[in-house]
Design a protein around this motif. Structure first.
Motif, PDB file in Angstrom:
ATOM      1  N   ALA A  61       6.234   2.607  33.429  1.00  0.00           N
ATOM      2  CA  ALA A  61       7.268   3.617  33.181  1.00  0.00           C
ATOM      3  C   ALA A  61       6.952   4.415  31.920  1.00  0.00           C
ATOM      4  O   ALA A  61       7.041   5.648  31.903  1.00  0.00           O
ATOM      5  N   ILE A  62       6.567   3.720  30.862  1.00  0.00           N
ATOM      6  CA  ILE A  62       6.254   4.399  29.603  1.00  0.00           C
ATOM      7  C   ILE A  62       5.017   5.274  29.753  1.00  0.00           C
ATOM      8  O   ILE A  62       4.952   6.388  29.227  1.00  0.00           O
ATOM      9  N   ALA A  63       4.021   4.786  30.499  1.00  0.00           N
ATOM     10  CA  ALA A  63       2.786   5.554  30.699  1.00  0.00           C
ATOM     11  C   ALA A  63       3.046   6.845  31.456  1.00  0.00           C
ATOM     12  O   ALA A  63       2.224   7.771  31.414  1.00  0.00           O
ATOM     13  N   GLY A  64       4.174   6.943  32.151  1.00  0.00           N
ATOM     14  CA  GLY A  64       4.496   8.154  32.898  1.00  0.00           C
ATOM     15  C   GLY A  64       4.869   9.333  32.018  1.00  0.00           C
ATOM     16  O   GLY A  64       4.911  10.475  32.483  1.00  0.00           O
ATOM     17  N   PHE A  65       5.140   9.080  30.729  1.00  0.00           N
ATOM     18  CA  PHE A  65       5.467  10.169  29.805  1.00  0.00           C
ATOM     19  C   PHE A  65       4.166  10.808  29.324  1.00  0.00           C
ATOM     20  O   PHE A  65       3.611  10.442  28.287  1.00  0.00           O
ATOM     21  N   LEU A  70       5.199  16.694  32.122  1.00  0.00           N
ATOM     22  CA  LEU A  70       5.578  18.040  31.682  1.00  0.00           C
ATOM     23  C   LEU A  70       5.306  19.067  32.780  1.00  0.00           C
ATOM     24  O   LEU A  70       6.097  19.992  32.978  1.00  0.00           O
ATOM     25  N   ALA A  71       4.190  18.903  33.491  1.00  0.00           N
ATOM     26  CA  ALA A  71       3.871  19.833  34.580  1.00  0.00           C
ATOM     27  C   ALA A  71       4.915  19.762  35.685  1.00  0.00           C
ATOM     28  O   ALA A  71       5.331  20.788  36.233  1.00  0.00           O
ATOM     29  N   LEU A  72       5.351  18.555  36.014  1.00  0.00           N
ATOM     30  CA  LEU A  72       6.382  18.394  37.040  1.00  0.00           C
ATOM     31  C   LEU A  72       7.700  19.020  36.593  1.00  0.00           C
ATOM     32  O   LEU A  72       8.398  19.664  37.391  1.00  0.00           O
ATOM     33  N   LEU A  73       8.047  18.841  35.320  1.00  0.00           N
ATOM     34  CA  LEU A  73       9.295  19.409  34.809  1.00  0.00           C
ATOM     35  C   LEU A  73       9.244  20.932  34.804  1.00  0.00           C
ATOM     36  O   LEU A  73      10.241  21.592  35.114  1.00  0.00           O
ATOM     37  N   ALA A  81       9.381  13.877  39.000  1.00  0.00           N
ATOM     38  CA  ALA A  81       9.357  13.539  37.580  1.00  0.00           C
ATOM     39  C   ALA A  81      10.090  12.222  37.331  1.00  0.00           C
ATOM     40  O   ALA A  81       9.631  11.362  36.566  1.00  0.00           O
ATOM     41  N   ALA A  82      11.248  12.061  37.989  1.00  0.00           N
ATOM     42  CA  ALA A  82      12.015  10.819  37.831  1.00  0.00           C
ATOM     43  C   ALA A  82      11.223   9.617  38.343  1.00  0.00           C
ATOM     44  O   ALA A  82      11.229   8.541  37.736  1.00  0.00           O
ATOM     45  N   ALA A  83      10.522   9.808  39.456  1.00  0.00           N
ATOM     46  CA  ALA A  83       9.722   8.717  40.018  1.00  0.00           C
ATOM     47  C   ALA A  83       8.553   8.375  39.104  1.00  0.00           C
ATOM     48  O   ALA A  83       8.170   7.212  38.975  1.00  0.00           O
ATOM     49  N   LEU A  87      12.614   6.304  36.517  1.00  0.00           N
ATOM     50  CA  LEU A  87      13.897   6.545  35.874  1.00  0.00           C
ATOM     51  C   LEU A  87      14.969   5.561  36.334  1.00  0.00           C
ATOM     52  O   LEU A  87      15.815   5.131  35.543  1.00  0.00           O
ATOM     53  N   GLY A  88      14.925   5.187  37.614  1.00  0.00           N
ATOM     54  CA  GLY A  88      15.900   4.227  38.128  1.00  0.00           C
ATOM     55  C   GLY A  88      15.758   2.856  37.498  1.00  0.00           C
ATOM     56  O   GLY A  88      16.695   2.055  37.531  1.00  0.00           O
ATOM     57  N   PHE A  89      14.604   2.587  36.930  1.00  0.00           N
ATOM     58  CA  PHE A  89      14.370   1.338  36.206  1.00  0.00           C
ATOM     59  C   PHE A  89      14.690   1.503  34.726  1.00  0.00           C
ATOM     60  O   PHE A  89      15.339   0.647  34.115  1.00  0.00           O
TER      61      PHE A  89
END
Length: 324
Positions: A61-65, A70-73, A81-83, A87-89
């Motif tokens: 989850a942390i590695a996803g930042f 940013l490109a997805l956002l 981006a949530a996946a 984010l659900g975790f």
């Protein structure tokens, strides 16, 4: 295990191999446990994540930042981006952690001040039980033994350091935040304790209380850079050298037992600005009497039994193994 990669039944398996592996109540409970542990000086929330089996998911989850997020956002791909950051975790985990810090800070700090032997005896048993169970999944060849010895040595080096006097300029705050957050994600190493060693703990805490952005911004930037970069390195190492890294983390946890041995003698102390006693150096001590030893053993046994109970719960709720 093939090509150095963990198989699907190994602890610390990335969540891509086990989507939806945690229920909402379980994740909230994990957050509560991590927050409660982080309140105790010398105890790592990373240890609790490791014990509770969410460590691998937390790293993913942390590695996803990253720049991909940013490109997805920028494209407005909110669901992707949530996946990417799970984010659900993360949301229920952080919510549970925050609630635990707010609710448990008073009773745990009271126990720390008034009955430290009871508190640390319980956590000693908790960490010891986790070491014994998680060690089953480490690689115990020569490389694994060397990795564990290195983990023990590094942990002891960190937890036996006396606080030093450091400047409070933005650059020092930046790298102090990076170092502290990297330690916090490792099982067995307390980030708050490292801030104390670096002479930044009280200064940063005063900045938090006063919302002083000149302190918080460089410190938070260091935390963000340290966390994202270190997690990516740690995740890669877990994929490439799974058994050896588990052995290293077991070593970290074993080395941290020095810091949470319940019986201690103070070698050097001082008073902070509020007149509270701050221990600068201490050492292991023998139990003062048979009664204290019996109580400590019972509480340590309770910690070990709790770890065994957690393992049984993990089997029931579908978590593969402690270690995540």
């Amino acid at each position: 295990m093939a090509d150095g990669l963990p198989d699907s039944a190994s602890p610390l398996t990335p969540p891509a191999a086990k989507a939806g592996g945690f229920s909402l109540p379980y994740v909230v409970a994990c957050g509560l446990a991590m927050g409660s542990a982080d309140v105790v000086p010398g105890v790592s929330g990373g240890s609790m994540a490791f014990i509770l089996g969410i460590y691998g998911e937390l790293l993913e989850a942390i590695a996803g930042f990253d720049l991909g997020l940013l490109a997805l956002l920028r494209r407005g791909a909110w669901q992707a981006a949530a996946a990417r950051i799970h984010l659900g975790f993360l949301v229920p985990l952080v919510a549970g952690l925050a609630v635990a810090v707010l609710v448990m800070v008073r009773p745990i700090t009271w126990l720390y001040a008034e009955h430290p032997v009871f508190l640390f005896a319980f956590f000693f048993g908790l960490i010891l039980g986790a070491i014994l169970l998680i060690a089953r999944h480490a690689h115990w060849g020569v490389q694994g033994l060397v990795a564990m010895a290195l983990g023990v040595a590094l942990a002891l080096l960190l937890v036996t350091q006396a606080p030093v006097t450091m400047p409070h300029d933005p650059f020092t705050l930046f790298w102090s935040g990076a170092v502290a957050i990297m330690a916090m994600i490792l099982p067995g190493i307390s980030g708050s304790f490292l801030l104390l060693v670096l002479g930044q703990y009280q200064y940063v805490m005063e900045g938090v209380k006063g919302l002083d952005l000149s302190i918080l911004l460089p410190f938070a930037a260091g935390c963000a850079v340290g966390l994202i970069s270190f997690v990516r390195l740690l995740r890669w190492l877990l994929h490439r050298f799974h058994g050896q890294v588990v052995a290293l983390l077991v070593g970290f946890m074993a080395g941290s037992l020095w810091k949470i041995w319940p019986f201690r003698t103070v070698l050097e102390s001082t008073r902070n600005a509020k007149g509270k006693l701050v221990v600068l150096r201490d050492a292991l001590a023998a139990p003062p009497d048979a009664g204290s030893l019996v109580v400590a053993l019972l509480l340590a046994a309770a910690g070990i039994l709790l770890v065994v109970g957690i393992e049984q719960l993990q089997h029931r709720v579908g978590v593969e193994e402690m270690g995540g």
